[in-house]
Motif scaffolding. Sequence first.
Motif, PDB file in Angstrom:
ATOM      1  N   LEU A  27       0.802  -1.222   0.000  1.00  0.00           N
ATOM      2  CA  LEU A  27       0.000   0.000   0.000  1.00  0.00           C
ATOM      3  C   LEU A  27       0.836   1.274   0.000  1.00  0.00           C
ATOM      4  CD1 LEU A  27      -2.762  -0.981   2.584  1.00  0.00           C
ATOM      5  CD2 LEU A  27      -2.941  -0.938   0.087  1.00  0.00           C
ATOM      6  N   ASP A  28       2.107   1.148   0.349  1.00  0.00           N
ATOM      7  CA  ASP A  28       2.974   2.319   0.431  1.00  0.00           C
ATOM      8  C   ASP A  28       3.095   2.960  -0.944  1.00  0.00           C
ATOM      9  OD1 ASP A  28       4.684   4.207   1.557  1.00  0.00           O
ATOM     10  OD2 ASP A  28       6.460   2.985   1.160  1.00  0.00           O
ATOM     11  N   ASP A  29       2.690   4.202  -1.028  1.00  0.00           N
ATOM     12  CA  ASP A  29       2.720   4.924  -2.292  1.00  0.00           C
ATOM     13  C   ASP A  29       4.131   5.442  -2.540  1.00  0.00           C
ATOM     14  OD1 ASP A  29       2.270   6.432  -4.540  1.00  0.00           O
ATOM     15  OD2 ASP A  29       0.797   7.771  -3.620  1.00  0.00           O
ATOM     16  N   GLN A  30       4.865   4.757  -3.405  1.00  0.00           N
ATOM     17  CA  GLN A  30       6.250   5.132  -3.692  1.00  0.00           C
ATOM     18  C   GLN A  30       6.341   6.472  -4.420  1.00  0.00           C
ATOM     19  OE1 GLN A  30       8.876   3.477  -2.515  1.00  0.00           O
ATOM     20  NE2 GLN A  30       7.511   1.986  -1.568  1.00  0.00           N
ATOM     21  N   SER A  31       5.240   6.889  -5.066  1.00  0.00           N
ATOM     22  CA  SER A  31       5.280   8.158  -5.792  1.00  0.00           C
ATOM     23  C   SER A  31       5.123   9.356  -4.858  1.00  0.00           C
ATOM     24  CB  SER A  31       4.186   8.183  -6.864  1.00  0.00           C
ATOM     25  OG  SER A  31       2.913   8.164  -6.248  1.00  0.00           O
ATOM     26  N   GLU A  32       4.639   9.105  -3.644  1.00  0.00           N
ATOM     27  CA  GLU A  32       4.471  10.187  -2.677  1.00  0.00           C
ATOM     28  C   GLU A  32       5.838  10.636  -2.176  1.00  0.00           C
ATOM     29  OE1 GLU A  32       2.730  10.680   1.802  1.00  0.00           O
ATOM     30  OE2 GLU A  32       1.646   9.386   0.418  1.00  0.00           O
ATOM     31  N   ASN A  45      14.674   7.811  15.298  1.00  0.00           N
ATOM     32  CA  ASN A  45      14.273   6.571  14.627  1.00  0.00           C
ATOM     33  C   ASN A  45      15.266   5.446  14.899  1.00  0.00           C
ATOM     34  OD1 ASN A  45      12.079   7.889  13.523  1.00  0.00           O
ATOM     35  ND2 ASN A  45      13.006   8.155  11.510  1.00  0.00           N
ATOM     36  N   GLU A  46      16.534   5.783  14.949  1.00  0.00           N
ATOM     37  CA  GLU A  46      17.551   4.752  15.194  1.00  0.00           C
ATOM     38  C   GLU A  46      17.451   4.202  16.611  1.00  0.00           C
ATOM     39  OE1 GLU A  46      19.917   1.998  14.038  1.00  0.00           O
ATOM     40  OE2 GLU A  46      19.309   3.579  12.653  1.00  0.00           O
ATOM     41  N   ALA A  66      10.975   1.414   6.366  1.00  0.00           N
ATOM     42  CA  ALA A  66      10.320   1.702   5.094  1.00  0.00           C
ATOM     43  C   ALA A  66       9.521   2.998   5.139  1.00  0.00           C
ATOM     44  CB  ALA A  66       9.407   0.537   4.709  1.00  0.00           C
ATOM     45  N   GLU A  67       8.790   3.190   6.218  1.00  0.00           N
ATOM     46  CA  GLU A  67       7.912   4.348   6.306  1.00  0.00           C
ATOM     47  C   GLU A  67       8.671   5.647   6.565  1.00  0.00           C
ATOM     48  OE1 GLU A  67       3.519   5.243   8.087  1.00  0.00           O
ATOM     49  OE2 GLU A  67       4.864   3.994   9.271  1.00  0.00           O
ATOM     50  N   GLN A  70      14.415   5.865   6.854  1.00  0.00           N
ATOM     51  CA  GLN A  70      15.659   5.604   7.590  1.00  0.00           C
ATOM     52  C   GLN A  70      16.567   4.728   6.721  1.00  0.00           C
ATOM     53  OE1 GLN A  70      15.915   7.022  10.509  1.00  0.00           O
ATOM     54  NE2 GLN A  70      17.565   6.005  11.574  1.00  0.00           N
ATOM     55  N   PRO A  71      17.883   4.949   6.745  1.00  0.00           N
ATOM     56  CA  PRO A  71      18.776   4.069   5.984  1.00  0.00           C
ATOM     57  C   PRO A  71      18.588   2.614   6.407  1.00  0.00           C
ATOM     58  CG  PRO A  71      19.990   5.942   6.876  1.00  0.00           C
ATOM     59  CD  PRO A  71      18.612   5.998   7.466  1.00  0.00           C
ATOM     60  N   LYS A  72      18.702   1.707   5.451  1.00  0.00           N
ATOM     61  CA  LYS A  72      18.506   0.282   5.753  1.00  0.00           C
ATOM     62  C   LYS A  72      19.553  -0.232   6.736  1.00  0.00           C
ATOM     63  CE  LYS A  72      16.072  -0.943   1.546  1.00  0.00           C
ATOM     64  NZ  LYS A  72      14.739  -0.910   2.045  1.00  0.00           N
TER      65      LYS A  72
END
Length: 145
Positions: A27-32, A45-46, A66-67, A70-72
């Motif tokens: 569902l994550d909109d990559q275009s956003e 976040n870390e 993903a959301e 944050q770097p992988k």
Amino acid sequence: VIKETLENRGSLGQIKARIRAEVFSALDDQSEVKPPLSNENMIINELIREYLDFNKYKYSSSVLVAESGQPKSPLDRDFLTKELNIKEDYRSKSVPLLYSIISNHLRENRPSSPSRQRPHGAFLQQLESELDNEQEPFVVMGGKR
């Protein structure tokens, strides 16, 4: 019967979490376009990711990465301790930095008299008790470093 077997093995919760993560990914909109990740948010976040990983919440951690953008690859712990001005010892290195931050906060903000103490949950009461008694630090019931 299958549901019961999966519950008994402890797999059902993991399967549900994995499905949630996959649904989120689909569902994550990559275009956003996401706003750029500030240095402060990256550090926060870390700290959260380290806590999630320590407690084996791997799907929650993957959704956070993903959301948030944050770097992988996790940030280096030494970098975080320097940025946050945290002094570590052999005991604090075995738990996530969030535990050290909470412990230090409680130690520095302890009320001067017992009558002024605020009620806390069991976790915070255990931390405060160990600080008062100068015992070895608490044992975290999550993952291991």
